[in-house]
Design a protein around this motif. Sequence first.
Motif, mmCIF file in Angstrom:
data_model
loop_
_atom_site.group_PDB
_atom_site.id
_atom_site.type_symbol
_atom_site.label_atom_id
_atom_site.label_comp_id
_atom_site.label_asym_id
_atom_site.label_seq_id
_atom_site.Cartn_x
_atom_site.Cartn_y
_atom_site.Cartn_z
ATOM 1 N N VAL A 11 -5.530 11.236 11.751
ATOM 2 C CA VAL A 11 -5.143 10.031 11.013
ATOM 3 C C VAL A 11 -4.559 10.406 9.654
ATOM 4 C CG1 VAL A 11 -6.091 8.010 9.797
ATOM 5 C CG2 VAL A 11 -6.746 8.460 12.175
ATOM 6 N N SER A 12 -5.149 11.413 9.002
ATOM 7 C CA SER A 12 -4.720 11.782 7.645
ATOM 8 C C SER A 12 -3.283 12.280 7.591
ATOM 9 C CB SER A 12 -5.654 12.845 7.069
ATOM 10 O OG SER A 12 -5.453 14.102 7.700
ATOM 11 N N THR A 13 -2.713 12.649 8.743
ATOM 12 C CA THR A 13 -1.329 13.143 8.775
ATOM 13 C C THR A 13 -0.331 12.052 9.158
ATOM 14 O OG1 THR A 13 -1.410 13.810 11.110
ATOM 15 C CG2 THR A 13 -2.181 15.412 9.468
ATOM 16 N N MET A 14 -0.817 10.860 9.508
ATOM 17 C CA MET A 14 0.081 9.791 9.963
ATOM 18 C C MET A 14 0.881 9.233 8.781
ATOM 19 S SD MET A 14 -2.296 7.657 12.604
ATOM 20 C CE MET A 14 -2.802 8.382 14.176
ATOM 21 N N PRO A 15 2.210 9.206 8.875
ATOM 22 C CA PRO A 15 3.025 8.746 7.742
ATOM 23 C C PRO A 15 2.691 7.328 7.286
ATOM 24 C CG PRO A 15 4.384 9.898 9.346
ATOM 25 C CD PRO A 15 3.036 9.740 9.971
ATOM 26 N N ASP A 16 2.466 6.391 8.221
ATOM 27 C CA ASP A 16 2.196 5.017 7.804
ATOM 28 C C ASP A 16 0.854 4.900 7.093
ATOM 29 O OD1 ASP A 16 0.883 5.545 10.244
ATOM 30 O OD2 ASP A 16 0.796 3.418 10.763
ATOM 31 N N TYR A 17 -0.136 5.635 7.563
ATOM 32 C CA TYR A 17 -1.456 5.635 6.922
ATOM 33 C C TYR A 17 -1.357 6.228 5.513
ATOM 34 C CZ TYR A 17 -6.299 7.129 6.027
ATOM 35 O OH TYR A 17 -7.536 7.350 5.470
ATOM 36 N N ARG A 18 -0.678 7.353 5.387
ATOM 37 C CA ARG A 18 -0.525 7.990 4.084
ATOM 38 C C ARG A 18 0.228 7.082 3.118
ATOM 39 N NH1 ARG A 18 -1.783 13.342 3.985
ATOM 40 N NH2 ARG A 18 -0.556 13.613 2.085
ATOM 41 N N GLU A 19 1.259 6.427 3.619
ATOM 42 C CA GLU A 19 2.055 5.543 2.761
ATOM 43 C C GLU A 19 1.214 4.384 2.238
ATOM 44 O OE1 GLU A 19 6.075 2.746 2.944
ATOM 45 O OE2 GLU A 19 5.540 4.024 4.655
ATOM 46 N N GLN A 20 0.364 3.818 3.105
ATOM 47 C CA GLN A 20 -0.495 2.712 2.676
ATOM 48 C C GLN A 20 -1.422 3.136 1.544
ATOM 49 O OE1 GLN A 20 -2.260 1.858 6.474
ATOM 50 N NE2 GLN A 20 -0.918 0.124 6.888
ATOM 51 N N LEU A 21 -1.995 4.329 1.658
ATOM 52 C CA LEU A 21 -2.892 4.808 0.612
ATOM 53 C C LEU A 21 -2.116 5.141 -0.664
ATOM 54 C CD1 LEU A 21 -5.422 7.123 2.495
ATOM 55 C CD2 LEU A 21 -5.652 4.707 1.946
ATOM 56 N N GLU A 22 -1.016 5.837 -0.518
ATOM 57 C CA GLU A 22 -0.251 6.271 -1.686
ATOM 58 C C GLU A 22 0.276 5.092 -2.486
ATOM 59 O OE1 GLU A 22 2.512 8.840 0.220
ATOM 60 O OE2 GLU A 22 1.119 10.545 0.282
ATOM 61 N N ARG A 23 0.583 3.990 -1.796
ATOM 62 C CA ARG A 23 1.035 2.793 -2.479
ATOM 63 C C ARG A 23 -0.018 2.248 -3.445
ATOM 64 N NH1 ARG A 23 2.771 -0.867 2.068
ATOM 65 N NH2 ARG A 23 4.529 0.335 2.784
ATOM 66 N N GLN A 24 -1.272 2.533 -3.128
ATOM 67 C CA GLN A 24 -2.375 2.081 -3.976
ATOM 68 C C GLN A 24 -2.822 3.155 -4.978
ATOM 69 O OE1 GLN A 24 -3.546 -1.105 -3.756
ATOM 70 N NE2 GLN A 24 -1.905 -1.418 -2.271
ATOM 71 N N GLY A 25 -2.033 4.206 -5.093
ATOM 72 C CA GLY A 25 -2.380 5.268 -6.024
ATOM 73 C C GLY A 25 -3.450 6.199 -5.505
ATOM 74 N N LEU A 26 -3.637 6.213 -4.186
ATOM 75 C CA LEU A 26 -4.658 7.068 -3.573
ATOM 76 C C LEU A 26 -4.009 8.275 -2.919
ATOM 77 C CD1 LEU A 26 -6.604 4.153 -1.898
ATOM 78 C CD2 LEU A 26 -7.465 5.543 -3.780
ATOM 79 N N GLU A 27 -4.644 9.415 -3.029
ATOM 80 C CA GLU A 27 -4.137 10.646 -2.429
ATOM 81 C C GLU A 27 -4.886 10.911 -1.130
ATOM 82 O OE1 GLU A 27 -4.697 15.281 -3.475
ATOM 83 O OE2 GLU A 27 -3.795 14.077 -5.079
ATOM 84 N N PRO A 28 -4.232 10.797 0.032
ATOM 85 C CA PRO A 28 -4.928 11.046 1.307
ATOM 86 C C PRO A 28 -5.446 12.474 1.367
ATOM 87 C CG PRO A 28 -2.780 10.006 1.667
ATOM 88 C CD PRO A 28 -2.823 10.433 0.235
#
Length: 328
Positions: free
Chosen positions: A277-294
């Motif tokens: 899951v941590s490598t999925m682009p959509d999942y990473r993008e959702q977190l990064e949008r909130q200032g979170l680093e997957p």
Amino acid sequence: MTTMTTGRALLFVALGLLSSVHEVPAQGYPVKPVRIIVTVAPGGGNDFVARHAGQKLSERLGQQFIVDNRPGGAGTIGTTLVAKSAPDGYTLLLGFVGSLAMTPHVEKVGYDPLRDFIGISLLASSYHLLAVHPSLPVRSVKQFVALARARPGELNYASASAWGPTHLIPELFGSVTGISVVPIHYRGSALAAVGVLSGEAHAIFAGVTSLTPHVRSKRLVALAVTSPERSPAAPELPTFRELGYPRVEAPSWYSIVAPAATPRDVVNRLHDELAKVSTMPDYREQLERQGLEPQSSTPDQFGAFLQSEHDKWGRVINALRTRDTSSR
């Protein structure tokens, strides 16, 4: 067949059945919905991370991963619930730096963070930036430290709550630099931000994404970030590491943990899925949008990380308590 032989045979069958029942969670896991306990109310970083990770696990494993919010007690109520839950993989905890590495040093809690849980994986980290009100005559960390040394005990900072990250990260900074800056405790992050925006507080350590709009509108002046590398949300800001303060590297981190006796193959199954899951682009993008680093880690890596975080914040809290006691 004698009665004794029959009894032994039945005993072996019963033991075999019990063994099979114990192994079912590991072999066919999950066969029913899984709860992820979140120790705060809906909304905020903890809840956001748990819901997005849970959604991806639901899609991949074919069972619902349901977020169950159990706020209260600075995160200790929900954390205790998971520590005392059946170790079958069906009750997990969204582990947070506060309840696992800070609060156990502050008050008596119903769990041992190092013994009562097994880490499945880190999920994400967020970092803080140091910002000051524009009226404060500093425009760099060096100047801030010099002013605090020239005016010991006169400068203050806004904290969202006592003994949480926005209180203890400034204390870590103070211990590293040898300065004394006084906390003003507010009831939550929003009021802490208002405190520094109004000039009631001189400084604040808070999330990069939450403060960046105020920095860009020139209502606050940003000095540095606590991340190991420059933040994508504010690449113009130096890290404390760059400025010669590598120990002021302080993430607010989020993880998935389970009761300590959870079968290792259940733990490994969850870890393997979360790693994907941590490598999925959509999942990473959702977190990064909130200032979170997957992020991702193995269970053993997380265990070592938790030990280091537990020790680090223990030192800060013990030093702070010693200082407060001696000043009375």
